[in-house]
Design a protein around this motif. Structure first.
Motif, PDB file in Angstrom:
ATOM      1  N   LYS A 152      -1.476 103.460  49.746  1.00 35.25           N
ATOM      2  CA  LYS A 152      -0.090 103.147  49.041  1.00 35.25           C
ATOM      3  C   LYS A 152       1.240 102.426  50.475  1.00 35.25           C
ATOM      4  O   LYS A 152       1.646 101.880  50.461  1.00 35.25           O
ATOM      5  N   ARG A 182      -0.147 109.998  40.091  1.00 39.69           N
ATOM      6  CA  ARG A 182      -0.131 110.476  41.204  1.00 39.69           C
ATOM      7  C   ARG A 182      -0.839 112.171  40.945  1.00 39.69           C
ATOM      8  O   ARG A 182      -0.737 113.215  41.004  1.00 39.69           O
ATOM      9  N   HIS A 193       1.705 101.027  42.021  1.00 29.15           N
ATOM     10  CA  HIS A 193       1.505 102.766  42.423  1.00 29.15           C
ATOM     11  C   HIS A 193       2.721 103.771  41.874  1.00 29.15           C
ATOM     12  O   HIS A 193       1.849 104.720  41.272  1.00 29.15           O
ATOM     13  N   ASP A 196      -1.986 108.868  51.481  1.00 31.35           N
ATOM     14  CA  ASP A 196      -2.096 108.430  50.851  1.00 31.35           C
ATOM     15  C   ASP A 196      -2.266 107.339  51.345  1.00 31.35           C
ATOM     16  O   ASP A 196      -1.088 106.099  50.997  1.00 31.35           O
ATOM     17  N   LEU A 217       3.205  97.959  45.004  1.00 30.96           N
ATOM     18  CA  LEU A 217       3.396  98.707  45.114  1.00 30.96           C
ATOM     19  C   LEU A 217       4.637  99.624  44.117  1.00 30.96           C
ATOM     20  O   LEU A 217       3.827 101.209  43.189  1.00 30.96           O
TER      21      LEU A 217
END
Length: 523
Positions: free
Chosen positions: A388, A28, A23, A385, A20
């Motif tokens: 994610k 992004r 990410h 997403d 996580l």
């Protein structure tokens, strides 16, 4: 088996928390505005099922693209209707005065074919016209051409030029008018966007206030018993997984004491698990009217609002959750006082800002709050997403491995990401902790449909309906049973080669259907 995906993430592979955090060290890309849908996992709202995305076409897309900076909290059609009608009227007058004349003119000019006589607009014979031109100046005609051929080319050129000029003029005027029209409309939009006190907006806001009143069940046998503590009895039923009975007891509690914040909160949570999001939103809003800082209600409300496609309101609820937290409130730059229902449109800026606040807390925090992870999972679902979002819910489950709500949200997110087999495992885990979790049971049925396990899907839907039926009480109606579940049951039955069951589903004969699928009645 159901815990394998989470455990392997810790031991055999990459830890969900590490994954996580990874990410947020990557770039992004642009988040999609709105929600997306694919396959039968997307039959309803997010976190119990998926939601449908929207797309604009034609001039509307062009116009919205040019005005993206308009805030999401404005109604999507905030322009003056009088001005718009005047514009439309002007368009009609323009085409009435000029468009019709142009069509008449062009229709009078015949299509020129290679072997046809050339006819001018006035109807003069082409041969006579050529002879006339030749007689005026025969010395100008080339010896290499037959008499009159130059005049014929001249006439052809004249006609072509006339047609081209006319069409160009009409197109130019039309394009200019079109640009003026959209510019005027955009100016109106911008003016309205900066005017919160405009009468139209005030009228709209006052008239549109969804979920403002909770709809109680007409018959409630629990309310008739005044010798029990309805709130405490409701808590026990909720713990046992008897959602319909818990709902009746919490309704009795708030009828007895309309200012009981805890009773409204538990009623909202019970209705959400009972696959009744509109009722859940009403109850949770009532709880927040009594205590706007109740974070548990705000998080639950964010989920239900997402399920009902109120995307902007879901972001607002998550913002209010963050700003009312003693440790995270400083992250919110622009706090809000209440959730506005002027528009459900979620702009990219609104979603990005809310997400950034939650990500910032994860980056700065010394430990990972499962509520932060859950909120971020909702936000990533809103933007589509799903990978994610899966990591967020897995990270939250590390601290709360027996939380059936989180397992259900993980399952729904996996289903939204076209990972139905993994979703089934997550749903089974949730039901192991809460066998009466009706929403999760329904979600499991949807994933079974997607996996073409239609008989198993029908069995799960019937089990969910039987759980809901237990809350009707003596002489009760079927209003407490979800129409969404009935519709999904019809769909599952239609895939089974049993046309004789169609009549039973149309009649909503739960007892007969349950007998056909060997589902024990819970009544």
């Amino acid at each position: 088996m159901a815990l394998r995906g989470l455990v392997e993430g810790d031991c055999g592979g990459q830890n969900p928390l590490t994954k996580l955090r990874g990410h947020f060290t990557q770039d992004r890309g642009r988040l999609q505005e709105g929600l997306r849908r694919s396959n039968l996992d997307k039959l309803g709202g997010f976190l119990q099922q998926d939601v449908e995305g929207l797309s604009d076409q034609g001039l509307v897309t062009e116009f919205l693209h040019e005005t993206r900076q308009v805030t999401a909290l404005r109604p999507p059609t905030t322009f003056r209707m009088g001005s718009l009608l005047q514009e439309l009227k002007s368009i009609g007058l323009f085409y009435q005065e000029y468009g019709g004349w142009a069509e008449d003119y062009l229709s009078s000019i015949p299509v020129v074919e290679p072997k046809d006589n050339l006819m001018l607009n006035q109807g003069i014979d082409a041969a006579e016209y050529e002879q006339f031109v030749a007689s005026l100046d025969s010395s100008r005609i080339s010896e290499e051409r037959s008499p009159g051929s130059g005049a014929e080319e001249w006439a052809q050129e004249f006609l072509n030029t006339a047609q081209t000029d006319l069409q160009t003029n009409i197109q130019s005027n039309t394009e200019a008018y079109r640009q003026d029209f959209w510019k005027n409309l955009e100016d109106e939009w911008r003016e309205m966007a900066g005017d919160d006190n405009h009468p139209w907006i005030q009228d709209y806001s006052a008239a549109y206030e969804p979920f403002s009143e909770y709809q109680f069940q007409e018959e409630n046998s629990a309310a008739e018993n005044s010798n029990i503590n309805h709130l405490e009895e409701g808590k026990q039923k909720l713990k046992e997984g008897d959602l319909p009975s818990a709902v009746l007891l919490f309704e009795a509690a708030v009828r007895q004491d309309a200012d009981n914040r805890e009773a409204w909160l538990l009623l909202g949570q019970a209705q959400a698990q009972n696959e009744q999001d509109p009722q859940a939103i009403s109850a949770l809003r009532k709880c927040l009217s009594l205590d706007p800082t109740e974070r548990t209600a705000l998080m639950s409300l964010a989920v239900s609002l997402t399920n009902e496609s109120y995307q902007a309101q879901a972001c607002q609820a998550l913002t209010m959750w963050l700003q009312n937290h003693e440790d995270y409130g400083h992250l919110v730059v622009n706090p809000i006082d209440k959730i506005s229902f002027n528009s459900s449109f979620m702009s990219q800026d609104l979603h990005q800002q809310t997400t950034d606040w939650y990500v910032q807390e994860i980056k700065e925090g010394s430990n990972l709050d499962p509520n932060i992870q859950a909120g971020l999972g909702i936000l990533f679902n809103l933007s589509g997403d799903y990978d994610k979002a899966v990591d967020c819910f897995k990270a939250a489950l590390i601290s709360n491995p027996d939380d059936s709500l989180l397992w259900n949200r993980l399952g729904a997110t996996l289903a939204n990401g076209n990972r139905s087999e993994e979703a089934v495992s997550a749903y089974h885990t949730a039901l192991r902790y809460s066998p009466g979790y009706i929403r999760c049971r329904y979600n499991l049925g949807i994933s079974c449909i997607n996996l073409k396990a239609y008989k198993e899907a029908a069995e799960h839907f019937l089990t969910a309906l039987n759980f809901q039926a237990t809350g009707r009480g003596p002489g009760g109606s079927e209003s407490t049973m979800s129409e969404t579940i009935w519709s999904s049951l019809r769909l599952a039955v239609s895939f089974i080669n049993r046309p004789d069951l169609k009549e039973l589903t149309d009649k909503k004969d739960l007892a007969a259907l349950s007998a056909e699928f060997n589902i024990s009645s819970l009544e």
